[in-house]
Scaffold this motif. Sequence first.
Motif, PDB file in Angstrom:
ATOM      1  N   VAL A   1     -30.241  40.902 -52.595  1.00  0.00           N
ATOM      2  CA  VAL A   1     -28.958  41.438 -52.152  1.00  0.00           C
ATOM      3  C   VAL A   1     -28.952  42.933 -52.433  1.00  0.00           C
ATOM      4  O   VAL A   1     -29.396  43.372 -53.500  1.00  0.00           O
ATOM      5  CB  VAL A   1     -27.776  40.712 -52.841  1.00  0.00           C
ATOM      6  N   VAL A   2     -28.499  43.699 -51.453  1.00  0.00           N
ATOM      7  CA  VAL A   2     -28.360  45.153 -51.584  1.00  0.00           C
ATOM      8  C   VAL A   2     -26.883  45.446 -51.790  1.00  0.00           C
ATOM      9  O   VAL A   2     -26.062  45.192 -50.907  1.00  0.00           O
ATOM     10  CB  VAL A   2     -28.871  45.873 -50.320  1.00  0.00           C
TER      11      VAL A   2
ATOM     12  N   GLY B   1     -46.553  47.520 -47.407  1.00  0.00           N
ATOM     13  CA  GLY B   1     -45.219  47.682 -47.974  1.00  0.00           C
ATOM     14  C   GLY B   1     -44.106  47.459 -46.968  1.00  0.00           C
ATOM     15  O   GLY B   1     -42.982  47.927 -47.165  1.00  0.00           O
ATOM     16  N   SER B   2     -44.379  46.740 -45.891  1.00  0.00           N
ATOM     17  CA  SER B   2     -43.410  46.589 -44.800  1.00  0.00           C
ATOM     18  C   SER B   2     -43.030  45.127 -44.601  1.00  0.00           C
ATOM     19  O   SER B   2     -43.899  44.279 -44.358  1.00  0.00           O
ATOM     20  CB  SER B   2     -44.001  47.145 -43.502  1.00  0.00           C
TER      21      SER B   2
ATOM     22  N   PRO C   1     -33.862  51.350 -56.165  1.00  0.00           N
ATOM     23  CA  PRO C   1     -34.180  49.984 -56.618  1.00  0.00           C
ATOM     24  C   PRO C   1     -33.069  49.345 -57.439  1.00  0.00           C
ATOM     25  O   PRO C   1     -32.886  48.122 -57.377  1.00  0.00           O
ATOM     26  CB  PRO C   1     -35.448  50.183 -57.452  1.00  0.00           C
ATOM     27  N   ASP C   2     -32.301  50.141 -58.200  1.00  0.00           N
ATOM     28  CA  ASP C   2     -31.268  49.532 -59.034  1.00  0.00           C
ATOM     29  C   ASP C   2     -30.038  49.096 -58.241  1.00  0.00           C
ATOM     30  O   ASP C   2     -29.086  48.558 -58.810  1.00  0.00           O
ATOM     31  CB  ASP C   2     -30.875  50.448 -60.192  1.00  0.00           C
TER      32      ASP C   2
ATOM     33  N   ILE D   1     -39.532  43.287 -58.425  1.00  0.00           N
ATOM     34  CA  ILE D   1     -40.140  43.915 -57.244  1.00  0.00           C
ATOM     35  C   ILE D   1     -39.113  44.719 -56.453  1.00  0.00           C
ATOM     36  O   ILE D   1     -39.298  44.986 -55.262  1.00  0.00           O
ATOM     37  CB  ILE D   1     -40.822  42.866 -56.329  1.00  0.00           C
ATOM     38  N   ASN D   2     -38.039  45.123 -57.132  1.00  0.00           N
ATOM     39  CA  ASN D   2     -36.971  45.874 -56.462  1.00  0.00           C
ATOM     40  C   ASN D   2     -37.503  47.169 -55.843  1.00  0.00           C
ATOM     41  O   ASN D   2     -37.028  47.591 -54.787  1.00  0.00           O
ATOM     42  CB  ASN D   2     -35.855  46.201 -57.460  1.00  0.00           C
ATOM     43  N   ASP D   3     -38.481  47.797 -56.520  1.00  0.00           N
ATOM     44  CA  ASP D   3     -39.031  49.047 -55.986  1.00  0.00           C
ATOM     45  C   ASP D   3     -39.732  48.806 -54.649  1.00  0.00           C
ATOM     46  O   ASP D   3     -39.598  49.600 -53.707  1.00  0.00           O
ATOM     47  CB  ASP D   3     -39.995  49.676 -57.001  1.00  0.00           C
ATOM     48  N   LEU D   4     -40.465  47.687 -54.556  1.00  0.00           N
ATOM     49  CA  LEU D   4     -41.173  47.385 -53.305  1.00  0.00           C
ATOM     50  C   LEU D   4     -40.187  47.057 -52.186  1.00  0.00           C
ATOM     51  O   LEU D   4     -40.371  47.473 -51.035  1.00  0.00           O
ATOM     52  CB  LEU D   4     -42.132  46.212 -53.520  1.00  0.00           C
ATOM     53  N   VAL D   5     -39.151  46.306 -52.508  1.00  0.00           N
ATOM     54  CA  VAL D   5     -38.162  45.930 -51.491  1.00  0.00           C
ATOM     55  C   VAL D   5     -37.374  47.163 -51.034  1.00  0.00           C
ATOM     56  O   VAL D   5     -37.117  47.340 -49.842  1.00  0.00           O
ATOM     57  CB  VAL D   5     -37.225  44.836 -52.033  1.00  0.00           C
ATOM     58  N   ALA D   6     -37.007  48.028 -51.980  1.00  0.00           N
ATOM     59  CA  ALA D   6     -36.270  49.245 -51.611  1.00  0.00           C
ATOM     60  C   ALA D   6     -37.110  50.109 -50.672  1.00  0.00           C
ATOM     61  O   ALA D   6     -36.602  50.637 -49.675  1.00  0.00           O
ATOM     62  CB  ALA D   6     -35.892  50.034 -52.867  1.00  0.00           C
ATOM     63  N   ALA D   7     -38.408  50.241 -50.976  1.00  0.00           N
ATOM     64  CA  ALA D   7     -39.281  51.049 -50.118  1.00  0.00           C
ATOM     65  C   ALA D   7     -39.409  50.422 -48.736  1.00  0.00           C
ATOM     66  O   ALA D   7     -39.401  51.127 -47.715  1.00  0.00           O
ATOM     67  CB  ALA D   7     -40.655  51.197 -50.777  1.00  0.00           C
ATOM     68  N   ALA D   8     -39.533  49.082 -48.689  1.00  0.00           N
ATOM     69  CA  ALA D   8     -39.663  48.405 -47.394  1.00  0.00           C
ATOM     70  C   ALA D   8     -38.393  48.561 -46.558  1.00  0.00           C
ATOM     71  O   ALA D   8     -38.467  48.807 -45.350  1.00  0.00           O
ATOM     72  CB  ALA D   8     -39.969  46.923 -47.617  1.00  0.00           C
ATOM     73  N   LEU D   9     -37.239  48.423 -47.185  1.00  0.00           N
ATOM     74  CA  LEU D   9     -35.983  48.560 -46.444  1.00  0.00           C
ATOM     75  C   LEU D   9     -35.804  49.982 -45.922  1.00  0.00           C
ATOM     76  O   LEU D   9     -35.255  50.195 -44.829  1.00  0.00           O
ATOM     77  CB  LEU D   9     -34.796  48.176 -47.342  1.00  0.00           C
ATOM     78  N   ARG D  10     -36.303  50.957 -46.680  1.00  0.00           N
ATOM     79  CA  ARG D  10     -36.195  52.361 -46.248  1.00  0.00           C
ATOM     80  C   ARG D  10     -37.039  52.577 -44.992  1.00  0.00           C
ATOM     81  O   ARG D  10     -36.605  53.213 -44.021  1.00  0.00           O
ATOM     82  CB  ARG D  10     -36.652  53.273 -47.386  1.00  0.00           C
ATOM     83  N   VAL D  11     -38.258  52.023 -44.986  1.00  0.00           N
ATOM     84  CA  VAL D  11     -39.173  52.224 -43.854  1.00  0.00           C
ATOM     85  C   VAL D  11     -38.768  51.375 -42.653  1.00  0.00           C
ATOM     86  O   VAL D  11     -38.732  51.849 -41.517  1.00  0.00           O
ATOM     87  CB  VAL D  11     -40.610  51.868 -44.287  1.00  0.00           C
TER      88      VAL D  11
END
Length: 437
Positions: free
Chosen positions: A274-275, A322-323, A114-115, A96-106
Motif C-alpha cells: 500500500v502506498v 527493477g520493473s 520507501p517509507d 523491499i520498500n526501496d525496490l517497490v518505490a523505485a519500480a513505481l517511479r519508473v
Amino acid sequence: MDAPATLIPSAHLHAEDLHRSVSSRQVAAMTFLNEIVAEFPDAISFAPGAPYEPFFADITVGPLLDTFVEARRAAGLSEDEVRRHLFQYGPSRGIINDLVAAALRVDEAIDVPPDAIVMTVGCQEALFLTLRVLHPPGASLAVTDPSYVGVLAAADSLDIAVHPVPDDGTGPDLAALRRASERERAAGRRLRALYVSPDFANPTGNRLTLAARQRLLATASALDLILIEDNPYAFTAASDDRLPSLKALDRDGRVVHTGTFAKVAVPGARVGYVVADQWVERRPGPPVRLAAMIAAAKNAVTLNTSPLAQALIGGLLLRHGGSIAALGAPKAARLRDNRDVLLDRLAHHFGEPDQPGAGVRWWAPEGGYFVQVELPVEADDALLRYSAEAFGVLWTPMRGFHLGPGGERRIRLSCSALEHEEIVEGAARLADFVDAL
C-alpha cells in the motif's frame, strides 16, 4: 497412578453468537464458488481470476533468493545483517520498500519515498489495514457497485458502514457519491473514503477514461474524501494503451494506492503493498506518514509480511531490471491473447457485444480478463450447479458483487487461467447451456 480423565462436554456454538461477517452474503458466495469448483474438477471453469499456472515453471526460489541476497551484500549489509534480514521478525513496514518505490517511479510515475510504502500479506491485507486506519467509529465507506467482494467482506468484518455508488461502466456516479456524503454529514457522520478499481475492474472489466479519473479526483477533493485505489489489472494493458493511475494523477494527497504481486508474479508468495504518503499530524509529536499508521495497525494483524516471501519478490524485481511492468509483461501478453479468444468465441455464439434485446447480452472489456454476460433467466447458485452438472462449464454469478439488488441475470467470465483450447470449448459449452434455458 494417573488420575482418571475428566470428560468435558464440547462447547456448542451458534452462528448467531459469532460475528455476522463470517455468514455474510459475499462470504457465502465465495465459499459456494470454491466448493463447486472443487466438486467439478473436470468442468471448464470461467470462475476464478487465478493466474495461468505454466508461468510458475519459471520461478526458481533458491536462485531468486540468492539474487536478492547478493544485492543486499552489494549494498553494504554484512552476512549477519543479511541473515537477520531474511530469517528474523522483520519490520512491519517491510524490507523491499526501496525496490517497490523505485519500480513505481519508473513504471507508474508514482514518486514516493520507501517509507510511504507498507509491504502487506497480499493486497487483501493492504485493503483491510487501510480501511481499519481510515475509519474510526462514525466514519463510513463508499464503494462502486458492483464491487470486488474482498473489500466488501473486509469492511463488513470491521463493522464499517458501506454505501453503494452505482457504476454504469463509465465510472462511479458522482452525483450519487455527493448525495451519500451529504446524507452522512446530515446524520452527524462522515463519508471518509471511496473504494475504486480504475483499470479493468473485478467484476465488471470496466476502465475509467482519463477524463473520468480527473473528475473523480476533483470530486474527492471537493468532498474531502480519500480514494482507495485498487489496481491489480492495469498491467494487462498494452504498453501504448496505459492510462495513468489515480495516484499518478493525484496532486492533492487524495489517493491511497494498493497493489499486488499475485498477478504479475506468484500468488503463493502473498505479497502486496500500500502506498500512503499522506502526512498525519499528531499531538504531541511530529507529523508521520499515513504509511507509518498502517504499519502500526499491521502489528495487530500479521506483525510483518514474510521476509522470505518479500525476498523472493525482490529477486524477481531485480532480475527484471527493477520493473513491475517488465515482470508482468509476458503474463499481460498471454492475458490479452486469452481475452481476444474469449471475445471472438462469444461473438461467434451470441452475436456482437452490447446488443440490447438479444437473448444473451454481453460486454467486451477494453482490457483485463473479466467479461460480463447477461442471461435470459436469473443466474443463481442452482443454475450454476445445473451448468456444471449438465454442461461441464462454470462461471460466477454477479449478484454476489452487489451490495443490494442488482446483477440477478448477469454472470462473470474469467479467462486468466485457461488454455486457448479450453476457452473455445468452454464457450461452446456455455452456448449449449444457454440454448437449454
